[in-house]
Write a protein that holds these residues in place. Sequence first.
Motif, mmCIF file in Angstrom:
data_model
loop_
_atom_site.group_PDB
_atom_site.id
_atom_site.type_symbol
_atom_site.label_atom_id
_atom_site.label_comp_id
_atom_site.label_asym_id
_atom_site.label_seq_id
_atom_site.Cartn_x
_atom_site.Cartn_y
_atom_site.Cartn_z
ATOM 1 N N GLY A 24 86.660 92.885 -15.207
ATOM 2 C CA GLY A 24 85.306 93.278 -14.845
ATOM 3 C C GLY A 24 85.189 94.781 -14.873
ATOM 4 N N PRO A 25 83.976 95.259 -14.688
ATOM 5 C CA PRO A 25 83.783 96.711 -14.685
ATOM 6 C C PRO A 25 84.621 97.377 -13.588
ATOM 7 C CG PRO A 25 81.669 95.553 -14.671
ATOM 8 C CD PRO A 25 82.734 94.532 -14.459
ATOM 9 N N ASP A 26 85.107 98.577 -13.885
ATOM 10 C CA ASP A 26 85.910 99.327 -12.907
ATOM 11 C C ASP A 26 85.200 99.426 -11.570
ATOM 12 O OD1 ASP A 26 87.888 99.706 -14.781
ATOM 13 O OD2 ASP A 26 87.387 101.797 -15.185
ATOM 14 N N GLU A 27 83.883 99.602 -11.606
ATOM 15 C CA GLU A 27 83.113 99.758 -10.364
ATOM 16 C C GLU A 27 83.227 98.516 -9.481
ATOM 17 O OE1 GLU A 27 81.099 102.100 -13.657
ATOM 18 O OE2 GLU A 27 81.842 100.049 -13.457
ATOM 19 N N MET A 28 83.219 97.340 -10.114
ATOM 20 C CA MET A 28 83.335 96.085 -9.358
ATOM 21 C C MET A 28 84.735 95.941 -8.768
ATOM 22 S SD MET A 28 80.466 94.644 -9.412
ATOM 23 C CE MET A 28 78.987 94.653 -10.396
ATOM 24 N N VAL A 29 85.738 96.275 -9.568
ATOM 25 C CA VAL A 29 87.120 96.190 -9.086
ATOM 26 C C VAL A 29 87.310 97.154 -7.919
ATOM 27 C CG1 VAL A 29 89.546 96.545 -9.697
ATOM 28 C CG2 VAL A 29 88.008 95.370 -11.298
ATOM 29 N N ASP A 30 86.799 98.370 -8.042
ATOM 30 C CA ASP A 30 86.908 99.337 -6.941
ATOM 31 C C ASP A 30 86.225 98.820 -5.687
ATOM 32 O OD1 ASP A 30 88.355 101.095 -8.500
ATOM 33 O OD2 ASP A 30 86.721 102.545 -8.754
ATOM 34 N N ALA A 31 85.034 98.236 -5.825
ATOM 35 C CA ALA A 31 84.322 97.706 -4.660
ATOM 36 C C ALA A 31 85.134 96.600 -3.991
ATOM 37 C CB ALA A 31 82.940 97.198 -5.069
ATOM 38 N N VAL A 60 76.622 98.329 -8.006
ATOM 39 C CA VAL A 60 75.306 97.698 -8.134
ATOM 40 C C VAL A 60 74.740 97.983 -9.512
ATOM 41 C CG1 VAL A 60 72.908 97.786 -7.324
ATOM 42 C CG2 VAL A 60 74.768 97.638 -5.669
ATOM 43 N N MET A 61 74.794 99.227 -9.927
ATOM 44 C CA MET A 61 74.259 99.609 -11.239
ATOM 45 C C MET A 61 75.046 98.951 -12.371
ATOM 46 S SD MET A 61 71.585 101.251 -10.592
ATOM 47 C CE MET A 61 71.155 101.847 -12.225
ATOM 48 N N ALA A 62 76.353 98.825 -12.217
ATOM 49 C CA ALA A 62 77.171 98.208 -13.267
ATOM 50 C C ALA A 62 76.832 96.733 -13.427
ATOM 51 C CB ALA A 62 78.653 98.374 -12.947
ATOM 52 N N GLY A 63 76.365 96.108 -12.349
ATOM 53 C CA GLY A 63 76.024 94.690 -12.397
ATOM 54 C C GLY A 63 74.622 94.405 -12.890
ATOM 55 N N ILE A 64 73.847 95.430 -13.188
ATOM 56 C CA ILE A 64 72.480 95.262 -13.678
ATOM 57 C C ILE A 64 72.490 95.494 -15.186
ATOM 58 C CG2 ILE A 64 70.117 96.149 -13.581
ATOM 59 C CD1 ILE A 64 70.742 97.076 -10.709
ATOM 60 N N PRO A 65 72.011 94.525 -15.948
ATOM 61 C CA PRO A 65 71.988 94.721 -17.399
ATOM 62 C C PRO A 65 71.257 96.002 -17.785
ATOM 63 C CG PRO A 65 71.354 92.477 -16.811
ATOM 64 C CD PRO A 65 71.450 93.261 -15.532
ATOM 65 N N GLU A 66 71.689 96.620 -18.885
ATOM 66 C CA GLU A 66 71.123 97.898 -19.344
ATOM 67 C C GLU A 66 69.611 97.829 -19.500
ATOM 68 O OE1 GLU A 66 71.004 101.751 -20.004
ATOM 69 O OE2 GLU A 66 72.895 100.730 -19.617
ATOM 70 N N GLN A 67 69.101 96.738 -20.060
ATOM 71 C CA GLN A 67 67.658 96.604 -20.263
ATOM 72 C C GLN A 67 66.918 96.641 -18.921
ATOM 73 O OE1 GLN A 67 66.498 93.018 -22.222
ATOM 74 N NE2 GLN A 67 64.397 93.702 -22.553
ATOM 75 N N ALA A 68 67.432 95.960 -17.916
ATOM 76 C CA ALA A 68 66.794 95.954 -16.604
ATOM 77 C C ALA A 68 66.858 97.332 -15.960
ATOM 78 C CB ALA A 68 67.451 94.913 -15.697
ATOM 79 N N ARG A 69 67.954 98.055 -16.183
ATOM 80 C CA ARG A 69 68.057 99.406 -15.638
ATOM 81 C C ARG A 69 66.981 100.307 -16.208
ATOM 82 N NH1 ARG A 69 74.074 100.948 -16.566
ATOM 83 N NH2 ARG A 69 74.566 98.782 -16.782
ATOM 84 N N SER A 70 66.730 100.189 -17.496
ATOM 85 C CA SER A 70 65.716 101.051 -18.106
ATOM 86 C C SER A 70 64.325 100.680 -17.614
ATOM 87 C CB SER A 70 65.791 100.989 -19.632
ATOM 88 O OG SER A 70 65.472 99.684 -20.086
ATOM 89 N N LEU A 71 64.077 99.410 -17.306
ATOM 90 C CA LEU A 71 62.785 98.997 -16.758
ATOM 91 C C LEU A 71 62.574 99.552 -15.351
ATOM 92 C CD1 LEU A 71 62.658 95.248 -17.855
ATOM 93 C CD2 LEU A 71 61.316 97.148 -18.782
#
Length: 182
Positions: free
Chosen positions: A92-99, A162-173
């Motif tokens: 998984g993303p590093d951010e998730m592993v760190d959390a 939190v940001m890593a778990g949000i798809p890129e398209q949703a982040r831009s919205l």
Amino acid sequence: MALESMQDLLVEQLRELHHGESRISRMLPRVVRLAGHESLGHVLRTYQANTERHEARLIAIFEYLGLSPAGGESLAVAGQLEEIDDTLRQEGPDEMVDAALIIHLRGLTHIGIAGYTTTIALAEALGEPPVITLLQMTLDEELELEEALSTIARNDVNPDAVMAGIPEQARSLGAGLNWTDF
């Protein structure tokens, strides 16, 4: 070991603490290497140095008491270390592993805080000021570590996760929204 006196209970607790610190000390270099967030890596290096001091203090206590630290086992620490090992094997993303790591590292600090607090109480009941002093130094470091992990989780790692778990398209919205407020 039979628990026939408060001294026996103190020695058992000290041996459990020593076993726990020894296991943590062996695990931390791997976690330090795999930590993704810079601030987490910094706290983990401090944790590693503290753990080495904790072990040294416990050895000094055993020398003062004329006893060996051998024979203790901390099942609580072993359980948390198993959780950390499982987390490090997950993808998984590093951010998730760190959390996830912070969750289990905080579990370790809570075990340490409980262990040192109760062992200090035993040493106080037995009138062992040198033991109390060394244990209190370690308890203070455990409390500082807990606060540092909590702060990093709240301010750095969890918002990034939190940001890593949000798809890129949703982040831009949601540009301009503070996702950590949800």
